[in-house]
Structure formats: structure tokens, C-alpha cells
Design an enzyme around this catalytic site. Sequence first.
Site, PDB file in Angstrom:
ATOM      1  N   ARG A  97      -4.338  -2.314  -1.820  1.00 30.99           N
ATOM      2  CA  ARG A  97      -5.180  -1.194  -2.225  1.00 30.99           C
ATOM      3  C   ARG A  97      -6.274  -1.599  -3.205  1.00 30.99           C
ATOM      4  NH1 ARG A  97      -0.559   3.193  -3.063  1.00 30.99           N
ATOM      5  NH2 ARG A  97       0.686   1.309  -3.186  1.00 30.99           N
ATOM      6  N   HIS A 131      -4.250  -1.934   5.093  1.00 29.69           N
ATOM      7  CA  HIS A 131      -4.871  -0.773   4.445  1.00 29.69           C
ATOM      8  C   HIS A 131      -6.388  -0.761   4.700  1.00 29.69           C
ATOM      9  CE1 HIS A 131      -5.799   2.304   1.626  1.00 29.69           C
ATOM     10  NE2 HIS A 131      -6.503   1.478   0.876  1.00 29.69           N
ATOM     11  N   ASP A 170      -9.013  10.973   4.388  1.00 23.97           N
ATOM     12  CA  ASP A 170     -10.113  10.458   3.556  1.00 23.97           C
ATOM     13  C   ASP A 170     -11.008   9.587   4.423  1.00 23.97           C
ATOM     14  OD1 ASP A 170      -8.816   7.952   3.778  1.00 23.97           O
ATOM     15  OD2 ASP A 170      -7.670   8.312   1.948  1.00 23.97           O
ATOM     16  N   LYS A 193     -11.784  13.388   0.136  1.00 25.27           N
ATOM     17  CA  LYS A 193     -10.771  13.217  -0.920  1.00 25.27           C
ATOM     18  C   LYS A 193     -11.403  12.624  -2.164  1.00 25.27           C
ATOM     19  CE  LYS A 193      -7.503   9.813  -1.017  1.00 25.27           C
ATOM     20  NZ  LYS A 193      -6.311   9.090  -0.528  1.00 25.27           N
ATOM     21  N   ASP A 219      -2.566   8.734   8.444  1.00 24.83           N
ATOM     22  CA  ASP A 219      -2.932   7.815   7.364  1.00 24.83           C
ATOM     23  C   ASP A 219      -2.255   6.475   7.611  1.00 24.83           C
ATOM     24  OD1 ASP A 219      -4.208   7.078   5.052  1.00 24.83           O
ATOM     25  OD2 ASP A 219      -3.424   8.740   3.857  1.00 24.83           O
ATOM     26  N   GLY A 226       0.987  12.393  -2.546  1.00 30.37           N
ATOM     27  CA  GLY A 226      -0.061  13.274  -3.089  1.00 30.37           C
ATOM     28  C   GLY A 226      -1.159  13.561  -2.073  1.00 30.37           C
ATOM     29  N   THR A 227      -1.683  12.520  -1.437  1.00 28.78           N
ATOM     30  CA  THR A 227      -2.776  12.697  -0.470  1.00 28.78           C
ATOM     31  C   THR A 227      -2.317  13.608   0.667  1.00 28.78           C
ATOM     32  OG1 THR A 227      -3.610  10.501  -0.971  1.00 28.78           O
ATOM     33  CG2 THR A 227      -4.269  11.440   1.160  1.00 28.78           C
TER      34      THR A 227
HETATM   35  C1  R5P Z   1      -5.647   5.709   0.590  1.00 27.36           C
HETATM   36  O1  R5P Z   1      -6.733   5.215   0.772  1.00 27.36           O
HETATM   37  C2  R5P Z   1      -4.495   5.496   1.524  1.00 27.36           C
HETATM   38  O2  R5P Z   1      -4.899   5.426   2.844  1.00 27.36           O
HETATM   39  C3  R5P Z   1      -3.476   6.578   1.359  1.00 27.36           C
HETATM   40  O3  R5P Z   1      -4.072   7.826   1.638  1.00 27.36           O
HETATM   41  C4  R5P Z   1      -2.965   6.631  -0.052  1.00 27.36           C
HETATM   42  O4  R5P Z   1      -2.763   5.367  -0.565  1.00 27.36           O
HETATM   43  C5  R5P Z   1      -1.697   7.429  -0.095  1.00 27.36           C
HETATM   44  O5  R5P Z   1      -1.249   7.451  -1.416  1.00 27.36           O
HETATM   45  P1  R5P Z   1      -0.514   8.715  -1.987  1.00 27.36           P
HETATM   46  O6  R5P Z   1       0.569   9.059  -1.022  1.00 27.36           O
HETATM   47  O7  R5P Z   1       0.026   8.254  -3.326  1.00 27.36           O
HETATM   48  O8  R5P Z   1      -1.530   9.785  -2.156  1.00 27.36           O
END
Ligand code: R5P
Length: 312
Positions: A97, A131, A170, A193, A219, A226-227
Site C-alpha cells: 500500500r 494492490h 475508489d 473515496k 476491491d 472501513g472502505t
Molecule cells: C485501497 O486502495 C484498497 O484497495 C482498499 O480499498 C483498502 O486498502 C481497504 O482498506 P480498509 O478495509 O481498511 O478500508
Amino acid sequence: MQQELLIFSGRGNSKLSQDISDRLNIPLGDAIVNEYKDGETSVQLRSDVRGADVYIIQPTCAPVNQNLVELLIMLDAAKRASAKQITAVIPYYGYARQERKTAPREPISAKLVANLVTVAGANRILTIDLHAPAIEGFFDIPVDHLRAEPLLADRIRSLNLSNMVIVAPDEGAVDRAAKMGERLNAPLAILLKHRPRPDVAEVRGMVGEVRGCVAILLDDLISTGGTTIQAAEFLLRNGAKDVIAAATHPVFANIAWTRLAQSPISHVLVTDTIPLPKEALIDKVEVCSVAPLLAEAILRIHQHRSVSALFR
Ligand code: R5P
């Protein structure tokens, strides 16, 4: 003469390694992997690897640092024991990330890990859904980058849903969602996002229409949830009749499954690139296995056959 194919497993995802070994009908190589009393990782490969085509399976999921170091030390052991070719099979590539600098004095951890894996002894990488696709270019060795999208698409298709829309939570997810949309013949919506700080997500808007649709939120990973949860609540507020979340890697940090259980998401579809504890297997969580995909990829690499055929 073809080299012998040997598979070793770190402790990151023993069940997946065993499933791959069962599919290939090749027993896992004998390796002792544990800790010294002070916490250092200790490894000994007990099977002979000289001249062999060696695959070391280890996702760099939690405990991330331990799993990463274990992978590096296993690679080093295989290199020093004169394996002919060493493939690091990293179903989930952690430290992905921070793959670019977004502020001064930040590291590019994804590049550092690529360097470490290569220096440790990998000649080739086999991984799933990085990612950021650009991470592939952080390696100067071949990377076979598989996609879980066909597997997830098959499962979603079998649910026989009508009026689906594929939602990218996102901008980083747009390409993946667009490909899924093509596979399932469904339209695309994109959420805007914002991350006010790490691990906190806010949805600020949407491009596309979800009213009356079953939204498939796609995703690469679900970490804190959270996302996914913010996105699902936003979609339902904007008229979606149901939300299904699909993601390749169930990172599930901070017991994310408790939040997913309480969320309005009806179904969470993930894969087994990362092992889940029993408590995480709540009713709405369904796990599709990538073992057949990885086993087939290993066989194709070993036999010098095309791997891209697997995700056409
Ligand atoms: C972000 O760019 C990734 O693709 C995921 O959306 C993100 O890392 C998910 O993280 P979390 O579940 O903590 O929001």
C-alpha cells in the site's frame, strides 16, 4: 532432463499450501520452520533441492513482518542449497500500500520488499492481484501476476442476480471493476473515496447509477472494512437494493469481521490467499479457493507453458 518440481510452505497459509500440493499430487517438501527463543526465525530445508525447480509458498499477511522474514530466509536456504530455479509464490503481497510517495520523506515499501525478495534468492514471482499493478515493474525478475477476478465472476454469475452494477470503491479499483463488468455484462459505478488519515475512509460522491440495482462492490482487499462498509452504506442511501462485497484478499485487520457482520452488506465474497480464523467465517463470508489457480500456474511455469491463458 526436466528438473524436479518441489513445493515448500512457510507458515503464512499452510492450508492453502496443502491444497496446492494435493491438487498437484506432489507432497510438500520437508522443512523445519520455527523460532529461536529470542524470536528470530530459524529454517532448515530437509528435502534435497539441488538442481530442482523450487516453489516457496508464503503470503506476506499478518503477522506480516514474521511471514516476510520467513519467506526471505526460506529463499536464502533454497539458493544456498543450489536450487536451479526458485519461485516465490506470494498469494498476497503485503507492504503493497506504500507503492509511491504521496508526501515527503515517505518510503516506497513495495519496492523495498521487491528488492529483498530478489536479493534473498527468488528468480521468479507468482502472485495474485497486486494492490497496484505497477508493483510488477518493481521486480527485475519475471512476475506472473494472476487475477482472482474470473474466479469471483464465476461465483457471482452463479448467484443469478438480476440488475447488477459493479462498483469500484475508489479510483484504484476502476480497472478491476471495469473488467468484472465486461465479464458479467453489467454497468459500472465509481465512488469518490477520501482518506482523511490512514485506515479511515469517507465516500464523497459517485459517478454512475445504482438505484434499484444489486451493487457488487469490488476491491483488491478488505482490511479494516472501513472502505467497504462506508461504500455499502452510501450505495444503499443512493437507492441500491442490495450490496455484495467481493475482494481477493481478506486482510480483515482489527477483527474486521465483527464490523462486517453488523454492516448492511448481505454477502462478502473473498478468496483464501490469506487464512482466516474460525471466528471470521461468519455466515455472510464466503471463501473461494485460489488453490486450483495457483496449482495450475505452478505446473505451467514448471512446464514452460503459458500462464496468461489462465486469466483470459
Ligand atoms: C485501497 O486502495 C484498497 O484497495 C482498499 O480499498 C483498502 O486498502 C481497504 O482498506 P480498509 O478495509 O481498511 O478500508
